[in-house]
Design a protein around this motif. Structure first.
Motif, PDB file in Angstrom:
ATOM      1  N   LEU A  20      -5.814   1.346 -12.047  1.00 26.25           N
ATOM      2  CA  LEU A  20      -5.764   0.700 -10.742  1.00 26.25           C
ATOM      3  C   LEU A  20      -4.365   0.153 -10.499  1.00 26.25           C
ATOM      4  O   LEU A  20      -3.778  -0.484 -11.371  1.00 26.25           O
ATOM      5  N   CYS A  30      -6.694   4.047  -7.208  1.00 32.00           N
ATOM      6  CA  CYS A  30      -7.116   4.241  -8.591  1.00 32.00           C
ATOM      7  C   CYS A  30      -6.967   5.720  -8.936  1.00 32.00           C
ATOM      8  O   CYS A  30      -7.436   6.581  -8.190  1.00 32.00           O
ATOM      9  N   ALA A  65     -11.650   2.281  -5.011  1.00 34.10           N
ATOM     10  CA  ALA A  65     -10.739   2.220  -6.162  1.00 34.10           C
ATOM     11  C   ALA A  65     -11.023   0.987  -7.016  1.00 34.10           C
ATOM     12  O   ALA A  65     -11.077   1.072  -8.249  1.00 34.10           O
ATOM     13  N   ALA A  69     -12.465   1.031 -10.931  1.00 31.51           N
ATOM     14  CA  ALA A  69     -11.693   0.425 -12.019  1.00 31.51           C
ATOM     15  C   ALA A  69     -12.490  -0.636 -12.762  1.00 31.51           C
ATOM     16  O   ALA A  69     -12.336  -0.790 -13.977  1.00 31.51           O
TER      17      ALA A  69
END
Length: 154
Positions: A20, A30, A65, A69
Motif C-alpha cells: 500500500l 495497492c 486498496a 492491504a
C-alpha cells in the motif's frame, strides 16, 4: 449495464504481501501479484498436477486498496475480478517497456480452503479517518410491521 468483454476472473495465491502506498495527491494504491496455474494430466503417472504458473500483476485504488492491504497477506488464496490496463514506462537502460497491469474491481478470499471473518466497512473512508464506531439500529422499523392480510403476494 453492459458487460465488459475484457473483464477476467483470476483465482490463485498472493505471491507477496500487498504493498500500500499513496500518490502525490494522497490517493491510496495497492500493488499485488497473484500466481495461478491450471491443472494438467501427467500422461506418465495418469495423475493431475499443477501446470506452469502465470503471474498477474494487479493494482487497486482508493478504499479497495486500503481494504486489501489490511485484509490479505502472502500465500492467501484469492478470487479477483479485474480489467486490463496498458502499462508503459522507460527502463533503466532507456528502452520503452510495454505491458499490462490488471486493475482490480474486487478481491475476495477463496473460502473453500479457508475461513473468513467479515467486518463491514461503514461508508466512504479516507486515510486517517476516525472510526465511526458501531452502527446504531433505527429507532423503529422503517418498513412498518408486517401484516400478512395486506400482502399482495399471498
Amino acid at each position: 449495464m453492459a458487460k465488459d468483454p475484457n473483464q477476467v476472473t483470476i483465482r490463485g495465491r498472493l505471491t507477496r504481501d500487498p504493498e500500500l502506498r499513496a500518490t502525490a495527491g494522497g490517493v491510496s494504491v495497492c500493488n499485488l501479484s497473484i500466481a495461478s496455474s491450471g491443472r494438467v494430466r501427467n500422461r506418465d503417472t495418469n495423475r493431475w498436477e499443477d501446470g506452469d504458473p502465470f503471474y498477474w500483476e494487479c493494482e487497486a485504488w482508493r478504499s479497495l486498496a486500503e481494504h486489501i492491504a489490511s485484509s490479505f497477506s502472502k500465500g492467501d488464496e484469492v478470487i479477483a475480478i479485474a480489467r486490463p490496463k496498458s502499462n508503459e514506462y522507460m527502463s533503466r537502460d532507456g528502452t520503452r517497456v510495454r505491458g499490462v497491469v490488471w486493475q482490480l474491481e474486487s478481491l475476495a478470499a477463496a473460502v473453500d480452503h479457508a475461513t473468513v471473518s467479515v467486518t463491514r466497512a461503514r461508508g466512504p473512508r479516507t486515510a486517517g479517518a476516525a472510526d465511526p464506531g458501531p452502527a446504531v439500529p433505527p429507532a423503529e422499523d422503517p418498513f412498518g410491521a408486517y401484516d400478512p392480510t395486506t400482502d399482495p403476494w399471498n
